[in-house]
Design an enzyme around this catalytic site. Structure first.
Site, PDB file in Angstrom:
ATOM      1  N   GLU A   1       0.841  -1.197   0.000  1.00 42.93           N
ATOM      2  CA  GLU A   1       0.000   0.000   0.000  1.00 42.93           C
ATOM      3  C   GLU A   1       0.874   1.243   0.000  1.00 42.93           C
ATOM      4  O   GLU A   1       1.954   1.225   0.609  1.00 42.93           O
ATOM      5  CB  GLU A   1      -0.922  -0.001   1.233  1.00 42.93           C
ATOM      6  CG  GLU A   1      -1.948  -1.121   1.226  1.00 42.93           C
ATOM      7  CD  GLU A   1      -2.917  -1.044   2.407  1.00 42.93           C
ATOM      8  OE1 GLU A   1      -2.866  -0.046   3.161  1.00 42.93           O
ATOM      9  OE2 GLU A   1      -3.722  -1.968   2.568  1.00 42.93           O
TER      10      GLU A   1
ATOM     11  N   HIS B   1      -8.376   0.995   1.760  1.00 42.66           N
ATOM     12  CA  HIS B   1      -8.114   1.009   3.206  1.00 42.66           C
ATOM     13  C   HIS B   1      -9.033   2.013   3.908  1.00 42.66           C
ATOM     14  O   HIS B   1      -8.582   2.929   4.604  1.00 42.66           O
ATOM     15  CB  HIS B   1      -6.648   1.335   3.491  1.00 42.66           C
ATOM     16  CG  HIS B   1      -6.161   0.746   4.790  1.00 42.66           C
ATOM     17  ND1 HIS B   1      -4.904   0.269   4.957  1.00 42.66           N
ATOM     18  CD2 HIS B   1      -6.787   0.564   5.980  1.00 42.66           C
ATOM     19  CE1 HIS B   1      -4.745  -0.190   6.205  1.00 42.66           C
ATOM     20  NE2 HIS B   1      -5.885  -0.010   6.841  1.00 42.66           N
TER      21      HIS B   1
ATOM     22  N   GLY C   1     -11.379   1.160   6.202  1.00 44.42           N
ATOM     23  CA  GLY C   1     -11.975   0.595   7.402  1.00 44.42           C
ATOM     24  C   GLY C   1     -12.229   1.593   8.508  1.00 44.42           C
ATOM     25  O   GLY C   1     -13.273   1.563   9.167  1.00 44.42           O
ATOM     26  N   ALA C   2     -11.303   2.499   8.720  1.00 44.20           N
ATOM     27  CA  ALA C   2     -11.440   3.482   9.806  1.00 44.20           C
ATOM     28  C   ALA C   2     -11.864   4.849   9.294  1.00 44.20           C
ATOM     29  O   ALA C   2     -11.808   5.830  10.033  1.00 44.20           O
ATOM     30  CB  ALA C   2     -10.123   3.602  10.561  1.00 44.20           C
TER      31      ALA C   2
END
Length: 525
Positions: free
Chosen positions: A260, A278, A280-281
């Site tokens: 990444e 990415h 997720g958060a």
């Protein structure tokens, strides 16, 4: 005033909290590793997200650094072992984005089983391919969790709300905890055999890297679906591509990748793969939560010594830190005393807590005892890396607690075994705040330690104290306190003398040459 650098973009709340708590803070983002190394030396704390890479070179340049705070869960971008060796605490915020990440995993699963991204693209293209996108109901299906910690447990709860059966593989999941969650604990092979959907929620370690690979795919049901919103590297991407092409895996939903930022990947463009960058958060709530938590945790550590969510040392709440503070001073003195009188290599260390102290969180005290013990023998040791330093040198550490009271309501005893035998030092607190040494190698005495001390073992003979006082007075050394103890009348005695200035070596030699002196050492605290 402690000083913190925020080197990645995060909610302005972090900067605000640092300032409100009395911590100086600079927000400087987007720096290269060379630029970061050039500036990091002036900071006590470093607050990061995922962009900043904390390498051994950065840590080598960070001479004043005491704590690294990761706003988020994963610390793949921090060399935790190197940080520990440099005595730097590494913290994360494991709870701030748990719900957000779990919800993303559930969303990815639902998108995967109903082909929503593909159907969306097809419909936007003016096609009406209703028969092409035949999905799968999740009701009654089995979800396999690899990892049932903070995030995995939330995913399990949401999945059961969707009427799914949930099985989990997690070496740290107890049977009682599994029962509380309403899930079935299984081994990894069993999970691969029974799961219709597998979702990963485990850190990336040497043990978990490639946990889903060629062998695992061979054990799975035909048509299984895979979701990974945890860490790239948990899935062998090459093996996944083969399984997708063969039809063994009906689809995969990936939020994380082996490399990444992932601008190129063999899985990109595959019609059975859903990808997100990415995310997720990535909710406003999570960004605020992790920024708030990392700032509060770092400020607590720098201002009060509180340790929360640390990955390389025992936790110590900000509320407990003041209670332990006088014991920390006592532990440091006991360890420092033993370290200064130990001249041969250490083999074993025993730390005993008796009375009131045994009811407290003693893990930080053990780390401080080891720091005091090892510091006179080697440089760059602190409470963070002292346990690691001891382990690397094959020093066996034993800790015991006895909440019964002995001669004192509370005490700490340190026994060290060396090549020449054993030594022991015991101490207590007077009035619950003043450290005192109460025993040295079985000889009882009561001594308050001072910056400059003279430690003497001598024969218990008349005239010795007068001779010592005269010698020190002749050399212009003023005695502040004088503590004495002996085993048996006329045999070995111990003296601990606090003096107002550091002893010159020539004076120490004169003390050692006095009649009846077996050992004379100068100590500093």
């Amino acid at each position: 005033m402690p000083k913190v650098l925020i080197s990645d973009k995060m909610s302005p709340l972090a900067e605000k909290i640092f300032k409100e708590r009395g911590v100086e803070v600079d927000v400087i983002t987007g720096k290269t590793k060379e630029e970061l190394a050039a500036m990091i030396g002036e900071y006590d704390g470093l607050a990061i997200r995922s962009s900043t890479k904390v390498t051994p070179a950065i840590l080598e340049a960070a001479k004043n650094l005491k704590v690294i705070g990761r706003a988020g869960i994963g610390v793949d971008n921090v060399d935790v072992a190197a940080a520990t060796n440099h005595g730097v605490v590494v913290m994360n915020t494991p709870f701030g984005n748990s719900i957000t990440t779990a919800e993303h995993a559930i969303a990815m699963m639902m998108a995967l089983v109903r082909d929503i991204p593909q159907a969306n693209a097809s419909t936007h293209a003016g096609k009406w391919e209703k028969s092409k996108f035949m999905g799968m109901e999740v009701t009654g299906k089995t979800l396999g969790l690899i990892g049932a910690g903070n995030i995995g447990s939330v995913v399990a709860d949401r999945a059961m709300g969707l009427k799914m059966k949930v099985v989990a593989y997690d070496p740290f999941l107890s049977a009682d905890r599994a029962a509380d969650l309403g899930i079935k604990k299984v081994d990894l092979d069993e999970l691969f055999k029974v799961a219709d959907v597998i979702t990963l929620h485990t850190p990336l370690t040497d043990q978990t890297r490639g946990i889903v690979g060629k062998k695992a795919f061979a054990q799975m049901k035909d048509g299984v679906r895979i979701v990974n919103c945890a860490r790239g590297g948990l899935i062998d991407e090459a093996a996944l591509l083969v399984a997708l092409n063969s039809g063994k895996v009906a689809g995969a939903a990936l939020d994380v990748f082996e490399v990444e930022p992932a601008t190129e990947n063999p899985l990109f463009g595959h019609d059975k793969v859903i990808c997100t960058p990415h995310l997720g958060a990535s909710t406003s709530e999570a960004q605020v939560n992790v920024a708030l938590q990392v700032a509060e945790q770092m400020a607590d550590f720098l201002l009060t010594g509180g340790v929360t969510n640390a990955l390389n040392m025992p936790s110590l709440s900000a509320e407990d830190a003041p209670k332990l503070k006088p014991y920390m001073a006592l532990a440091e003195q006991i360890g420092g005393f033993a370290g200064q009188i130990t001249e041969t290599s250490l083999k074993r260390v025993v730390i005993e807590y008796e009375g009131h102290v045994a009811t407290l969180n003693t893990s930080p005290l053990t780390a401080v005892v080891l720091e005091g013990l090892l510091s006179p023998l080697m440089s760059s040791v602190n409470m963070v890396n002292a346990p690691i330093v001891a382990k690397e040198r094959n020093i066996k550490i034993t800790e015991s607690k006895h909440d019964r009271e002995g001669d004192y309501s509370t005490s700490i005893r340190l026994t060290v075994e060396t090549e020449r035998g054993e030594r022991s030092i015991a101490g207590t607190l007077f009035a619950n705040k003043a450290p005192r040494i109460i025993e040295i190698d079985g000889v009882r005495l009561e001594a308050e330690l001072a910056p400059n001390m003279l430690y003497i073992i001598n024969d218990d003979k008349p005239g010795f104290i007068g001779a010592l006082g005269s010698l020190l007075g002749h050399n212009g050394v003023n005695i502040a306190t004088f503590a004495l103890g002996r085993r048996v009348e006329g045999q070995e005695a111990v003296a601990l003398v606090a003096v107002d200035q550091p002893l010159q070596d020539i004076v120490l030699d004169q003390v050692a040459a006095l009649a009846h002196v077996r050992l004379a050492k100068k100590l500093s605290f």
